[in-house]
Write a protein that holds these residues in place. Structure first.
Motif, PDB file in Angstrom:
ATOM      1  N   ALA A  47      37.019  39.693  32.273  1.00  0.00           N
ATOM      2  CA  ALA A  47      35.980  39.413  33.264  1.00  0.00           C
ATOM      3  C   ALA A  47      36.360  38.157  34.025  1.00  0.00           C
ATOM      4  O   ALA A  47      36.719  37.151  33.412  1.00  0.00           O
ATOM      5  N   ALA A  48      36.289  38.229  35.362  1.00  0.00           N
ATOM      6  CA  ALA A  48      36.641  37.078  36.195  1.00  0.00           C
ATOM      7  C   ALA A  48      35.784  37.087  37.448  1.00  0.00           C
ATOM      8  O   ALA A  48      35.073  38.066  37.720  1.00  0.00           O
ATOM      9  N   GLY A  49      35.866  35.989  38.204  1.00  0.00           N
ATOM     10  CA  GLY A  49      35.126  35.935  39.463  1.00  0.00           C
ATOM     11  C   GLY A  49      35.622  36.981  40.448  1.00  0.00           C
ATOM     12  O   GLY A  49      34.833  37.659  41.103  1.00  0.00           O
ATOM     13  N   HIS A  50      36.954  37.124  40.525  1.00  0.00           N
ATOM     14  CA  HIS A  50      37.548  38.029  41.513  1.00  0.00           C
ATOM     15  C   HIS A  50      38.575  38.952  40.874  1.00  0.00           C
ATOM     16  O   HIS A  50      39.055  38.675  39.786  1.00  0.00           O
ATOM     17  N   ARG A  51      38.909  40.041  41.568  1.00  0.00           N
ATOM     18  CA  ARG A  51      39.658  41.112  40.925  1.00  0.00           C
ATOM     19  C   ARG A  51      41.094  40.773  40.556  1.00  0.00           C
ATOM     20  O   ARG A  51      41.598  41.253  39.550  1.00  0.00           O
ATOM     21  N   ARG A  52      41.770  39.946  41.369  1.00  0.00           N
ATOM     22  CA  ARG A  52      43.189  39.680  41.077  1.00  0.00           C
ATOM     23  C   ARG A  52      43.336  39.073  39.675  1.00  0.00           C
ATOM     24  O   ARG A  52      44.189  39.476  38.895  1.00  0.00           O
ATOM     25  N   ALA A  53      42.497  38.100  39.342  1.00  0.00           N
ATOM     26  CA  ALA A  53      42.579  37.442  38.028  1.00  0.00           C
ATOM     27  C   ALA A  53      42.262  38.427  36.911  1.00  0.00           C
ATOM     28  O   ALA A  53      42.929  38.432  35.869  1.00  0.00           O
ATOM     29  N   ALA A  54      41.263  39.281  37.113  1.00  0.00           N
ATOM     30  CA  ALA A  54      40.892  40.244  36.064  1.00  0.00           C
ATOM     31  C   ALA A  54      42.033  41.225  35.811  1.00  0.00           C
ATOM     32  O   ALA A  54      42.396  41.499  34.659  1.00  0.00           O
ATOM     33  N   PHE A  55      42.623  41.758  36.896  1.00  0.00           N
ATOM     34  CA  PHE A  55      43.740  42.704  36.747  1.00  0.00           C
ATOM     35  C   PHE A  55      44.930  42.034  36.066  1.00  0.00           C
ATOM     36  O   PHE A  55      45.527  42.587  35.145  1.00  0.00           O
ATOM     37  N   GLU A  56      45.316  40.861  36.564  1.00  0.00           N
ATOM     38  CA  GLU A  56      46.526  40.222  36.041  1.00  0.00           C
ATOM     39  C   GLU A  56      46.366  39.842  34.568  1.00  0.00           C
ATOM     40  O   GLU A  56      47.294  39.998  33.781  1.00  0.00           O
ATOM     41  N   ALA A  57      45.194  39.369  34.193  1.00  0.00           N
ATOM     42  CA  ALA A  57      44.979  38.986  32.799  1.00  0.00           C
ATOM     43  C   ALA A  57      45.050  40.212  31.886  1.00  0.00           C
ATOM     44  O   ALA A  57      45.610  40.165  30.789  1.00  0.00           O
ATOM     45  N   CYS A  58      44.519  41.329  32.348  1.00  0.00           N
ATOM     46  CA  CYS A  58      44.523  42.562  31.542  1.00  0.00           C
ATOM     47  C   CYS A  58      45.960  43.044  31.345  1.00  0.00           C
ATOM     48  O   CYS A  58      46.377  43.401  30.232  1.00  0.00           O
ATOM     49  N   ASP A  59      46.724  43.001  32.430  1.00  0.00           N
ATOM     50  CA  ASP A  59      48.134  43.382  32.443  1.00  0.00           C
ATOM     51  C   ASP A  59      48.937  42.469  31.494  1.00  0.00           C
ATOM     52  O   ASP A  59      49.724  42.946  30.652  1.00  0.00           O
ATOM     53  N   PHE A  60      48.722  41.177  31.618  1.00  0.00           N
ATOM     54  CA  PHE A  60      49.369  40.158  30.766  1.00  0.00           C
ATOM     55  C   PHE A  60      49.076  40.432  29.293  1.00  0.00           C
ATOM     56  O   PHE A  60      49.977  40.460  28.452  1.00  0.00           O
ATOM     57  N   LEU A  61      47.824  40.660  28.964  1.00  0.00           N
ATOM     58  CA  LEU A  61      47.449  40.883  27.561  1.00  0.00           C
ATOM     59  C   LEU A  61      48.102  42.148  27.015  1.00  0.00           C
ATOM     60  O   LEU A  61      48.581  42.172  25.883  1.00  0.00           O
ATOM     61  N   MET A  62      48.149  43.211  27.816  1.00  0.00           N
ATOM     62  CA  MET A  62      48.774  44.450  27.339  1.00  0.00           C
ATOM     63  C   MET A  62      50.278  44.263  27.141  1.00  0.00           C
ATOM     64  O   MET A  62      50.841  44.779  26.174  1.00  0.00           O
ATOM     65  N   ASP A  63      50.943  43.537  28.061  1.00  0.00           N
ATOM     66  CA  ASP A  63      52.383  43.300  27.896  1.00  0.00           C
ATOM     67  C   ASP A  63      52.640  42.550  26.595  1.00  0.00           C
ATOM     68  O   ASP A  63      53.592  42.843  25.876  1.00  0.00           O
ATOM     69  N   TYR A  64      51.783  41.590  26.287  1.00  0.00           N
ATOM     70  CA  TYR A  64      51.920  40.867  25.029  1.00  0.00           C
ATOM     71  C   TYR A  64      51.683  41.791  23.836  1.00  0.00           C
ATOM     72  O   TYR A  64      52.478  41.817  22.882  1.00  0.00           O
ATOM     73  N   LEU A  65      50.619  42.557  23.884  1.00  0.00           N
ATOM     74  CA  LEU A  65      50.292  43.423  22.738  1.00  0.00           C
ATOM     75  C   LEU A  65      51.417  44.425  22.460  1.00  0.00           C
ATOM     76  O   LEU A  65      51.711  44.742  21.313  1.00  0.00           O
ATOM     77  N   LYS A  66      52.049  44.916  23.542  1.00  0.00           N
ATOM     78  CA  LYS A  66      53.099  45.919  23.387  1.00  0.00           C
ATOM     79  C   LYS A  66      54.357  45.365  22.728  1.00  0.00           C
ATOM     80  O   LYS A  66      55.077  46.096  22.063  1.00  0.00           O
ATOM     81  N   SER A  67      54.662  44.093  22.951  1.00  0.00           N
ATOM     82  CA  SER A  67      55.989  43.618  22.544  1.00  0.00           C
ATOM     83  C   SER A  67      55.969  42.407  21.621  1.00  0.00           C
ATOM     84  O   SER A  67      57.000  42.058  21.062  1.00  0.00           O
ATOM     85  N   ARG A  68      54.819  41.751  21.432  1.00  0.00           N
ATOM     86  CA  ARG A  68      54.804  40.537  20.629  1.00  0.00           C
ATOM     87  C   ARG A  68      53.727  40.487  19.556  1.00  0.00           C
ATOM     88  O   ARG A  68      53.779  39.643  18.676  1.00  0.00           O
ATOM     89  N   ALA A  69      52.703  41.315  19.681  1.00  0.00           N
ATOM     90  CA  ALA A  69      51.613  41.203  18.719  1.00  0.00           C
ATOM     91  C   ALA A  69      52.037  41.812  17.388  1.00  0.00           C
ATOM     92  O   ALA A  69      52.805  42.778  17.350  1.00  0.00           O
ATOM     93  N   PRO A  70      51.571  41.251  16.275  1.00  0.00           N
ATOM     94  CA  PRO A  70      52.000  41.706  14.948  1.00  0.00           C
ATOM     95  C   PRO A  70      51.399  43.070  14.569  1.00  0.00           C
ATOM     96  O   PRO A  70      50.421  43.164  13.826  1.00  0.00           O
ATOM     97  N   PHE A  71      52.018  44.111  15.117  1.00  0.00           N
ATOM     98  CA  PHE A  71      51.695  45.490  14.737  1.00  0.00           C
ATOM     99  C   PHE A  71      53.007  46.213  14.506  1.00  0.00           C
ATOM    100  O   PHE A  71      54.027  45.891  15.125  1.00  0.00           O
ATOM    101  N   TRP A  72      52.961  47.201  13.615  1.00  0.00           N
ATOM    102  CA  TRP A  72      54.122  48.053  13.373  1.00  0.00           C
ATOM    103  C   TRP A  72      53.634  49.482  13.471  1.00  0.00           C
ATOM    104  O   TRP A  72      52.593  49.846  12.920  1.00  0.00           O
ATOM    105  N   LYS A  73      54.406  50.273  14.209  1.00  0.00           N
ATOM    106  CA  LYS A  73      53.930  51.571  14.671  1.00  0.00           C
ATOM    107  C   LYS A  73      54.910  52.648  14.247  1.00  0.00           C
ATOM    108  O   LYS A  73      56.101  52.557  14.529  1.00  0.00           O
TER     109      LYS A  73
END
Lengths: 79, 148, 148, 79
Positions: B96-122
């Motif tokens: 959630a952000a004031g404007h859309r660019r920040a909301a989109f970029e943060a969501c994208d950033f978090l997913m990139d992290y979850l995909k390659s750095r978060a402690p999960f094994w699949k």
């Protein structure tokens, strides 16, 4: 004795998920494991495997206490 | 801010309903939902493992970074663990952000992290056996867009 | 693919629940929800006007473009018209794709279009009167990222 | 007579939303409107105002039929 946890492919390779092993440091622990299971020992030293002691990422020379929890973390992939 | 793991199926819509409610200064809510793919029958079950405690803490650190970097008003992350059937949600991220660019970029950033750095094994289970999945070269390249 | 206007409040979560259901080859669902901001009391009501028929058709053309350009499996757009209270959703966009990059980019693309090119006219009502809103320089710059 | 629709700020300026006006082309229609209401005529010719005839964007010299729907569309902003 430290509590040792394996995750992901390391667990499948070892055939166990959790054991108690006596060792004074992470590198000593890896040596103990490697003597017993050479393939696992090699895998623990493999590229991209991180080690956490008490849930903090550490270097291989980190010292272990009797109550330490040591986790070997192969390359991660979520989402 | 909420970071949670669950071993039960969940409805991403119910999470979005809660997340978007009662916000009078948030102009923008972005979400991402990752679903388990059947891969045309090649994957019958996906198995996700976490390191309880450690996994939430590591995600929480990145969530704090995202809040600061993108000036977020709020975020929510729910990640499934255990055995997941094709079509079931694996991960839900809302920002959630004031404007859309920040909301989109943060969501994208978090997913990139979850995909390659978060402690999960699949692990994928299918008719031809099982295999552990590691991040792809694309996943690493995606994450490197953000530096660090 | 669904493109609709509504003059009634809606719950973005209910739309996401429907959109994400029964997809066994869609790995990625991205959504964006735009909410009316109170602007700390400066805006009491937002009024959105469309040109019925024309507006849906114009959005539909861009939706077709997005499907082709990003290889989407599906998309949904719901846009509110009429008088909208602070905190209420104005617009909901959902995109479904095999992988997350396409889903995120298509959602971003559609929002940039809706903000600066879709046939809507927006008026803010507040304690100091009313004013028509035009796209900002940032909105135009955002849209120009996509060419065309 | 063509059915003329105004949107957004143009409607507020004109004080009407829809009228029937006789004109053979869009430019002739603008001239008729401008004679009656100079400010509105100027606004219709303003930067960023598009004209749709029967829901398709057209140029100012577009010909009108008796049943045409003509819409004047000021700069748009959704979301």
């Amino acid at each position: 004795m430290a509590r040792v946890l394996l995750f992901g492919a390391l667990r499948d390779l070892a055939g166990w998920r959790e054991r108690r092993i006596e060792a004074a440091s992470v590198s000593a622990l890896c040596a103990v494991i490697g003597q017993e299971d050479a393939a696992l020992g090699e895998a623990l030293a493999g590229k991209g495997v991180q080690v956490a002691v008490d849930q903090a990422i550490v270097r291989d020379d980190a010292v272990l206490a009797d109550t330490s929890e040591v986790a070997f973390l192969p390359p991660m992939s979520g989402g | 801010m909420s970071v949670r793991l669950t071993d039960a199926p969940f409805d991403p819509g119910a999470l979005l309903s809660d997340f978007a409610r009662n916000r009078t200064e948030t102009g923008a809510v972005a979400t991402f939902t990752g679903l388990a793919r059947a891969e045309a029958g090649a994957t019958t079950v996906l198995e996700l493992e976490a390191y309880p405690g450690f996994t939430e803490a590591q995600i929480g650190r990145i969530a704090d970074q995202a809040c600061e970097r993108f000036g977020l008003h709020d975020l929510a992350i729910l990640h499934r663990v255990g055995r997941i059937a094709p079509g079931d949600p694996i991960v839900f991220v809302a920002t959630a952000a004031g404007h859309r660019r920040a909301a989109f970029e943060a969501c994208d950033f978090l997913m990139d992290y979850l995909k390659s750095r978060a402690p999960f094994w699949k692990k994928e289970h299918g008719p031809s056996g099982e295999r552990w999945i590691e991040p792809t070269a694309q996943d690493h390249a995606d994450r490197e867009r953000w530096g660090g």
